[in-house]
Design a protein around this motif. Structure first.
Motif, PDB file in Angstrom:
ATOM      1  N   ARG A  13       7.636  17.739  -5.595  1.00 27.04           N
ATOM      2  CA  ARG A  13       8.267  17.460  -4.114  1.00 27.04           C
ATOM      3  C   ARG A  13       7.091  17.580  -3.005  1.00 27.04           C
ATOM      4  NH1 ARG A  13      12.443  22.170  -5.174  1.00 27.04           N
ATOM      5  NH2 ARG A  13      14.451  20.871  -5.792  1.00 27.04           N
ATOM      6  N   ILE A  14       6.255  18.530  -3.064  1.00 30.69           N
ATOM      7  CA  ILE A  14       5.034  18.506  -2.180  1.00 30.69           C
ATOM      8  C   ILE A  14       4.208  17.219  -2.292  1.00 30.69           C
ATOM      9  CG2 ILE A  14       2.917  19.689  -1.560  1.00 30.69           C
ATOM     10  CD1 ILE A  14       5.429  21.167  -1.008  1.00 30.69           C
ATOM     11  N   MET A  15       3.874  16.743  -3.599  1.00 32.61           N
ATOM     12  CA  MET A  15       3.014  15.595  -3.966  1.00 32.61           C
ATOM     13  C   MET A  15       3.905  14.230  -3.291  1.00 32.61           C
ATOM     14  SD  MET A  15       0.253  14.168  -5.322  1.00 32.61           S
ATOM     15  CE  MET A  15      -0.541  15.269  -6.737  1.00 32.61           C
ATOM     16  N   LEU A  16       4.865  14.058  -3.813  1.00 31.61           N
ATOM     17  CA  LEU A  16       5.560  12.975  -3.397  1.00 31.61           C
ATOM     18  C   LEU A  16       6.004  12.897  -1.772  1.00 31.61           C
ATOM     19  CD1 LEU A  16       7.450  11.959  -6.538  1.00 31.61           C
ATOM     20  CD2 LEU A  16       5.294  11.444  -5.796  1.00 31.61           C
ATOM     21  N   SER A  17       6.559  13.844  -1.373  1.00 34.85           N
ATOM     22  CA  SER A  17       6.986  13.905   0.054  1.00 34.85           C
ATOM     23  C   SER A  17       5.994  13.594   1.060  1.00 34.85           C
ATOM     24  CB  SER A  17       7.839  15.178   0.449  1.00 34.85           C
ATOM     25  OG  SER A  17       6.683  16.287   0.676  1.00 34.85           O
ATOM     26  N   GLY A  18       4.785  13.840   0.568  1.00 33.06           N
ATOM     27  CA  GLY A  18       3.601  13.665   1.641  1.00 33.06           C
ATOM     28  C   GLY A  18       2.834  12.227   1.443  1.00 33.06           C
ATOM     29  N   ALA A  19       3.476  11.601   0.245  1.00 31.25           N
ATOM     30  CA  ALA A  19       2.792  10.294  -0.239  1.00 31.25           C
ATOM     31  C   ALA A  19       3.048   9.153   0.729  1.00 31.25           C
ATOM     32  CB  ALA A  19       3.247   9.925  -1.779  1.00 31.25           C
ATOM     33  N   MET A  20       2.102   8.147   0.709  1.00 28.68           N
ATOM     34  CA  MET A  20       2.419   6.941   1.470  1.00 28.68           C
ATOM     35  C   MET A  20       1.440   5.806   1.035  1.00 28.68           C
ATOM     36  SD  MET A  20      -0.532   6.895   3.512  1.00 28.68           S
ATOM     37  CE  MET A  20      -0.288   5.291   4.396  1.00 28.68           C
ATOM     38  N   ASP A  21       2.011   4.805   0.746  1.00 23.32           N
ATOM     39  CA  ASP A  21       1.407   3.604   0.283  1.00 23.32           C
ATOM     40  C   ASP A  21       0.808   2.714   1.244  1.00 23.32           C
ATOM     41  OD1 ASP A  21       3.703   2.662   0.757  1.00 23.32           O
ATOM     42  OD2 ASP A  21       3.955   1.188  -0.961  1.00 23.32           O
ATOM     43  N   ASP A  22      -0.301   1.966   1.028  1.00 27.99           N
ATOM     44  CA  ASP A  22      -1.003   1.202   2.107  1.00 27.99           C
ATOM     45  C   ASP A  22      -1.960   0.256   1.554  1.00 27.99           C
ATOM     46  OD1 ASP A  22      -1.939   0.415   4.429  1.00 27.99           O
ATOM     47  OD2 ASP A  22      -2.959   2.476   4.988  1.00 27.99           O
ATOM     48  N   LYS A  23      -2.578  -0.491   2.160  1.00 29.54           N
ATOM     49  CA  LYS A  23      -3.397  -1.733   1.957  1.00 29.54           C
ATOM     50  C   LYS A  23      -4.742  -1.640   2.915  1.00 29.54           C
ATOM     51  CE  LYS A  23      -1.549  -5.182  -1.209  1.00 29.54           C
ATOM     52  NZ  LYS A  23      -1.285  -6.563  -1.115  1.00 29.54           N
ATOM     53  N   PRO A  24      -5.734  -1.452   2.492  1.00 27.60           N
ATOM     54  CA  PRO A  24      -6.854  -1.685   3.588  1.00 27.60           C
ATOM     55  C   PRO A  24      -6.724  -2.761   4.569  1.00 27.60           C
ATOM     56  CG  PRO A  24      -7.789  -1.200   1.236  1.00 27.60           C
ATOM     57  CD  PRO A  24      -6.366  -1.640   1.104  1.00 27.60           C
ATOM     58  N   ASP A  25      -7.041  -2.886   5.730  1.00 23.39           N
ATOM     59  CA  ASP A  25      -7.037  -4.167   6.473  1.00 23.39           C
ATOM     60  C   ASP A  25      -8.372  -4.990   6.210  1.00 23.39           C
ATOM     61  OD1 ASP A  25      -8.965  -2.996   7.912  1.00 23.39           O
ATOM     62  OD2 ASP A  25      -7.823  -2.537   9.808  1.00 23.39           O
ATOM     63  N   LYS A  26      -8.444  -6.037   6.981  1.00 25.32           N
ATOM     64  CA  LYS A  26      -9.798  -6.938   6.553  1.00 25.32           C
ATOM     65  C   LYS A  26     -11.015  -6.080   6.812  1.00 25.32           C
ATOM     66  CE  LYS A  26      -7.107 -11.181   7.288  1.00 25.32           C
ATOM     67  NZ  LYS A  26      -7.117 -12.075   8.476  1.00 25.32           N
ATOM     68  N   GLN A  27     -11.083  -4.984   7.508  1.00 23.59           N
ATOM     69  CA  GLN A  27     -12.138  -4.412   7.895  1.00 23.59           C
ATOM     70  C   GLN A  27     -12.397  -3.119   6.870  1.00 23.59           C
ATOM     71  OE1 GLN A  27     -10.163  -4.979  10.636  1.00 23.59           O
ATOM     72  NE2 GLN A  27     -11.178  -6.759  11.098  1.00 23.59           N
TER      73      GLN A  27
END
Length: 152
Positions: free
Chosen positions: A79-93
């Protein structure tokens, strides 16, 4: 590094970037290529953040799924691990935005330390990382072979 014909990424080193006013972090250049296809950022232990490649996070989640649902400790951890998780991709910088929830959890202000920790990257408040090192470097030096057999 290669393991069983498959390349395994090992994150190494330390960098001290700064967060900007919008909570963005410029990833150290040595990590960018591996993270360019996506990453997952979540709460870590010791009040730091963990960053995984998307694939490594998926591998870790498969292991978490094997934990018995009857175990309160396993449920709490997931619960703690997944509730705080977010996926992303770095921008061009090469920047990612760290959400306020995670910045607060890890006590991140402007000065941060980013460390390679093998299969993951950790993001620490710089003062917290220095305190952690001061408290644990001697124990690291004193680690005997019996703790990690065959290491030395």
């Amino acid at each position: 590094m290669e393991l069983s014909g498959e390349e395994v990424r090992v994150f190494l080193g330390t960098a001290e970037p700064k967060l900007d006013d919008k909570g963005r972090l410029i990833l150290p250049s040595r990590y960018r290529e591996e993270l360019s296809n996506g990453l997952v950022l979540t709460r870590g232990q010791d009040r730091c953040l963990y960053m995984f490649t998307s694939q490594e996070f998926a591998n870790m989640y498969e292991e978490l799924r094997r934990a018995p649902i009857s175990s309160r400790q396993a449920r709490d951890f997931v619960r703690i691990m997944l509730s705080g998780a977010m996926d992303d991709k770095p921008d061009k910088q090469g920047r990612i935005t760290i959400p306020a929830l995670l910045r607060t959890y890890a006590g991140l202000k402007r000065d941060v330390t980013v460390i390679g920790a093998g299969s993951r990257i950790e993001i620490w408040d710089q003062a917290s990382w220095q305190k952690y090192l001061a408290e644990h470097e001697q124990a690291f030096s004193d680690t005997a072979e019996e703790v990690i057999p065959g290491l030395f």
